[in-house]
Write an enzyme that holds these catalytic residues in place. Structure first.
Site, PDB file in Angstrom:
ATOM      1  N   HIS A  84      -9.043  -3.323   4.205  1.00  0.00           N
ATOM      2  CA  HIS A  84      -9.204  -4.789   4.210  1.00  0.00           C
ATOM      3  C   HIS A  84      -8.009  -5.516   4.834  1.00  0.00           C
ATOM      4  O   HIS A  84      -8.079  -6.725   5.024  1.00  0.00           O
ATOM      5  CB  HIS A  84      -9.557  -5.335   2.816  1.00  0.00           C
ATOM      6  CG  HIS A  84      -8.454  -5.273   1.823  1.00  0.00           C
ATOM      7  ND1 HIS A  84      -8.488  -5.991   0.656  1.00  0.00           N
ATOM      8  CD2 HIS A  84      -7.299  -4.575   1.803  1.00  0.00           C
ATOM      9  CE1 HIS A  84      -7.383  -5.741  -0.032  1.00  0.00           C
ATOM     10  NE2 HIS A  84      -6.651  -4.886   0.642  1.00  0.00           N
ATOM     11  N   THR A 111      -8.720  -4.615  -4.256  1.00  0.00           N
ATOM     12  CA  THR A 111      -8.631  -6.055  -4.535  1.00  0.00           C
ATOM     13  C   THR A 111      -9.217  -6.896  -3.400  1.00  0.00           C
ATOM     14  O   THR A 111      -9.660  -6.365  -2.392  1.00  0.00           O
ATOM     15  CB  THR A 111      -7.146  -6.475  -4.616  1.00  0.00           C
ATOM     16  OG1 THR A 111      -6.544  -6.137  -3.360  1.00  0.00           O
ATOM     17  CG2 THR A 111      -6.422  -5.804  -5.754  1.00  0.00           C
ATOM     18  N   SER A 150      -2.880   4.623   5.432  1.00  0.00           N
ATOM     19  CA  SER A 150      -2.163   5.319   6.513  1.00  0.00           C
ATOM     20  C   SER A 150      -3.108   6.003   7.493  1.00  0.00           C
ATOM     21  O   SER A 150      -2.742   6.248   8.645  1.00  0.00           O
ATOM     22  CB  SER A 150      -1.247   6.382   5.905  1.00  0.00           C
ATOM     23  OG  SER A 150      -2.035   7.412   5.320  1.00  0.00           O
ATOM     24  N   ALA A 193       0.850  -1.200   0.000  1.00  0.00           N
ATOM     25  CA  ALA A 193       0.000   0.000   0.000  1.00  0.00           C
ATOM     26  C   ALA A 193       0.884   1.249   0.000  1.00  0.00           C
ATOM     27  O   ALA A 193       2.065   1.185   0.362  1.00  0.00           O
ATOM     28  CB  ALA A 193      -0.900   0.002   1.228  1.00  0.00           C
ATOM     29  N   THR A 194       0.300   2.349  -0.422  1.00  0.00           N
ATOM     30  CA  THR A 194       1.015   3.623  -0.382  1.00  0.00           C
ATOM     31  C   THR A 194       0.113   4.672   0.250  1.00  0.00           C
ATOM     32  O   THR A 194      -1.111   4.586   0.162  1.00  0.00           O
ATOM     33  CB  THR A 194       1.386   4.133  -1.800  1.00  0.00           C
ATOM     34  OG1 THR A 194       0.177   4.230  -2.565  1.00  0.00           O
ATOM     35  CG2 THR A 194       2.356   3.215  -2.507  1.00  0.00           C
ATOM     36  N   ILE A 195       0.757   5.660   0.897  1.00  0.00           N
ATOM     37  CA  ILE A 195       0.011   6.873   1.238  1.00  0.00           C
ATOM     38  C   ILE A 195       0.034   7.683  -0.057  1.00  0.00           C
ATOM     39  O   ILE A 195       1.092   7.869  -0.660  1.00  0.00           O
ATOM     40  CB  ILE A 195       0.628   7.631   2.441  1.00  0.00           C
ATOM     41  CG1 ILE A 195      -0.098   8.977   2.671  1.00  0.00           C
ATOM     42  CG2 ILE A 195       2.124   7.842   2.311  1.00  0.00           C
ATOM     43  CD1 ILE A 195       0.323   9.687   3.981  1.00  0.00           C
ATOM     44  N   SER A 196      -1.131   8.115  -0.514  1.00  0.00           N
ATOM     45  CA  SER A 196      -1.209   8.837  -1.784  1.00  0.00           C
ATOM     46  C   SER A 196      -0.437  10.144  -1.706  1.00  0.00           C
ATOM     47  O   SER A 196      -0.169  10.659  -0.617  1.00  0.00           O
ATOM     48  CB  SER A 196      -2.669   9.144  -2.139  1.00  0.00           C
ATOM     49  OG  SER A 196      -3.392   7.958  -2.284  1.00  0.00           O
ATOM     50  N   ASP A 206     -14.343  -5.302   3.388  1.00  0.00           N
ATOM     51  CA  ASP A 206     -14.123  -5.184   1.949  1.00  0.00           C
ATOM     52  C   ASP A 206     -14.859  -3.940   1.460  1.00  0.00           C
ATOM     53  O   ASP A 206     -16.088  -3.935   1.366  1.00  0.00           O
ATOM     54  CB  ASP A 206     -14.638  -6.440   1.242  1.00  0.00           C
ATOM     55  CG  ASP A 206     -14.381  -6.399  -0.262  1.00  0.00           C
ATOM     56  OD1 ASP A 206     -13.965  -5.327  -0.785  1.00  0.00           O
ATOM     57  OD2 ASP A 206     -14.605  -7.428  -0.923  1.00  0.00           O
ATOM     58  N   GLY A 207     -14.077  -2.911   1.142  1.00  0.00           N
ATOM     59  CA  GLY A 207     -14.663  -1.627   0.766  1.00  0.00           C
ATOM     60  C   GLY A 207     -15.483  -1.664  -0.501  1.00  0.00           C
ATOM     61  O   GLY A 207     -16.266  -0.751  -0.763  1.00  0.00           O
TER      62      GLY A 207
HETATM   63  N1  SAH Z   1      -5.965   6.648   1.365  1.00  0.00           N
HETATM   64  C1  SAH Z   1      -4.827   5.823   1.669  1.00  0.00           C
HETATM   65  C2  SAH Z   1      -4.490   4.998   0.436  1.00  0.00           C
HETATM   66  C3  SAH Z   1      -3.800   3.738   0.764  1.00  0.00           C
HETATM   67  S1  SAH Z   1      -3.414   2.761  -0.682  1.00  0.00           S
HETATM   68  C4  SAH Z   1      -3.642   6.702   2.051  1.00  0.00           C
HETATM   69  O1  SAH Z   1      -3.455   7.725   1.402  1.00  0.00           O
HETATM   70  O2  SAH Z   1      -2.903   6.353   2.974  1.00  0.00           O
HETATM   71  C5  SAH Z   1      -4.928   1.922  -0.955  1.00  0.00           C
HETATM   72  C6  SAH Z   1      -5.440   1.128   0.196  1.00  0.00           C
HETATM   73  O3  SAH Z   1      -6.594   0.406  -0.208  1.00  0.00           O
HETATM   74  C7  SAH Z   1      -4.447   0.097   0.713  1.00  0.00           C
HETATM   75  O4  SAH Z   1      -4.207   0.372   2.062  1.00  0.00           O
HETATM   76  C8  SAH Z   1      -5.172  -1.236   0.508  1.00  0.00           C
HETATM   77  O5  SAH Z   1      -4.890  -2.180   1.543  1.00  0.00           O
HETATM   78  C9  SAH Z   1      -6.620  -0.808   0.515  1.00  0.00           C
HETATM   79  N2  SAH Z   1      -7.547  -1.717  -0.186  1.00  0.00           N
HETATM   80  C10 SAH Z   1      -7.332  -2.379  -1.351  1.00  0.00           C
HETATM   81  N3  SAH Z   1      -8.419  -3.132  -1.655  1.00  0.00           N
HETATM   82  C11 SAH Z   1      -9.329  -2.936  -0.665  1.00  0.00           C
HETATM   83  C12 SAH Z   1     -10.648  -3.440  -0.413  1.00  0.00           C
HETATM   84  N4  SAH Z   1     -11.251  -4.322  -1.245  1.00  0.00           N
HETATM   85  N5  SAH Z   1     -11.296  -3.019   0.702  1.00  0.00           N
HETATM   86  C13 SAH Z   1     -10.712  -2.150   1.561  1.00  0.00           C
HETATM   87  N6  SAH Z   1      -9.457  -1.642   1.383  1.00  0.00           N
HETATM   88  C14 SAH Z   1      -8.781  -2.025   0.283  1.00  0.00           C
END
Ligand code: SAH
Length: 260
Positions: free
Chosen positions: A116, A248, A94, A57-60, A149-150
């Site tokens: 997730h 995912t 994050s 994962a990344t912080i955007s 699961d978002g």
């Molecule tokens: N808004 C966060 C973005 C993190 S990257 C930030 O700026 O810190 C995207 C995130 O989506 C990851 O942490 C990943 O684990 C999460 N993610 C991916 N698929 C997901 C799903 N199906 N349900 C919930 N979270 C999910």
């Protein structure tokens, strides 16, 4: 434009986002100034680029966070007095954006971050716990992190005693303005393969969703804005091209608990 917003301090970064026109509202600027990215990004927190936070994962990048908040602003702040705001942050990672949104919803509003990967949900909470302001947001219940699961959205259970009275289930009927379900604003922080209908359904009328959608399996992604008007009519608009990590299934071996 984006990289030019990097700064040596949180204030310098936010001032650069402002002078480059990426933050346009004084409300957004104040919210960004009130949250120190160093609590959320493990390295180079004031650089205007995405940073790894582990678990793939990344912080955007700050300019993406700015674009998201600017796009959703009226559904996060305006009309707060008439009806407390309910905001969903899917893929909270994050937790940075979750805190910025929680600063904006005001008292009585609620922001739920859904992640997730349980370790990332905990990381978001831990990061927010690094400041007194963040701890207050968690303690009051104005900001909550959940594992789920978002892609299915989120139905926040009715509030416990002491929590703001805005946690009705997503499908609860309109009527009681304080306990109505659904979301005024939904932010999706990972690239979806489609504009998940369940998320559109969970938008309040009116409401708005900001969601990156991958048009193919690769990196051909665009921000989509989904607007639902007060009569429930939905309009979808394709915006600029982006690169987000995908929305995912959780990585193998990670169990998504439907946690309350
Ligand atoms: N808004 C966060 C973005 C993190 S990257 C930030 O700026 O810190 C995207 C995130 O989506 C990851 O942490 C990943 O684990 C999460 N993610 C991916 N698929 C997901 C799903 N199906 N349900 C919930 N979270 C999910």
């Amino acid at each position: 434009m984006a990289w030019r917003s990097s700064g040596r301090t949180n204030t310098a970064l936010v001032e650069n986002l402002w002078s480059n026109g990426l933050i346009r509202s004084p409300l957004v600027k104040a919210a960004f100034l009130s949250v120190d990215r160093a609590h959320y990004a493990p390295a180079s927190p004031y650089e205007d680029s995405p940073q790894s936070i582990g678990h793939a994962a990344t912080i955007s990048a700050p300019h993406m966070h700015a674009a998201a908040v600017e796009a959703l602003l009226e559904y996060v702040t305006e009309g707060v007095k008439e009806r407390p705001r309910r905001v969903l942050d899917i893929g909270s990672g994050s937790g940075y954006l979750t805190q910025v949104l929680a600063e904006l919803v005001g008292e009585g509003g609620v922001v739920v971050g859904v992640e997730h990967i349980p370790e990332l949900k905990e990381m978001g909470e831990r990061n927010m716990g690094k400041s007194a302001e963040g701890r207050a947001l968690l303690d009051s219940g104005r900001c909550r992190f959940r594992v789920g699961d978002g892609r299915k959205g989120w139905a926040e259970p009715a509030p416990a005693a002491g929590q703001p009275a805005v946690g009705g289930a997503a499908d609860s009927k309109a009527g009681d303005k304080n306990n109505e379900g659904g979301w005024d604003a939904i932010h999706v922080g990972a690239a979806a393969v489609e504009l998940h209908e369940e998320l559109v359904k969970q938008l309040r009328a009116p409401g708005r969703m900001f969601i990156p959608v991958g048009e193919t399996d690769g990196w051909d992604q665009y921000i989509w804005t989904v607007n639902k008007d007060k009569d429930g009519n939905v309009k979808k608009q394709r915006g600029f091209g982006v690169r987000y990590v995908p929305l995912t299934d959780p990585p193998k071996g990670k169990r998504v608990q439907e946690e309350l």
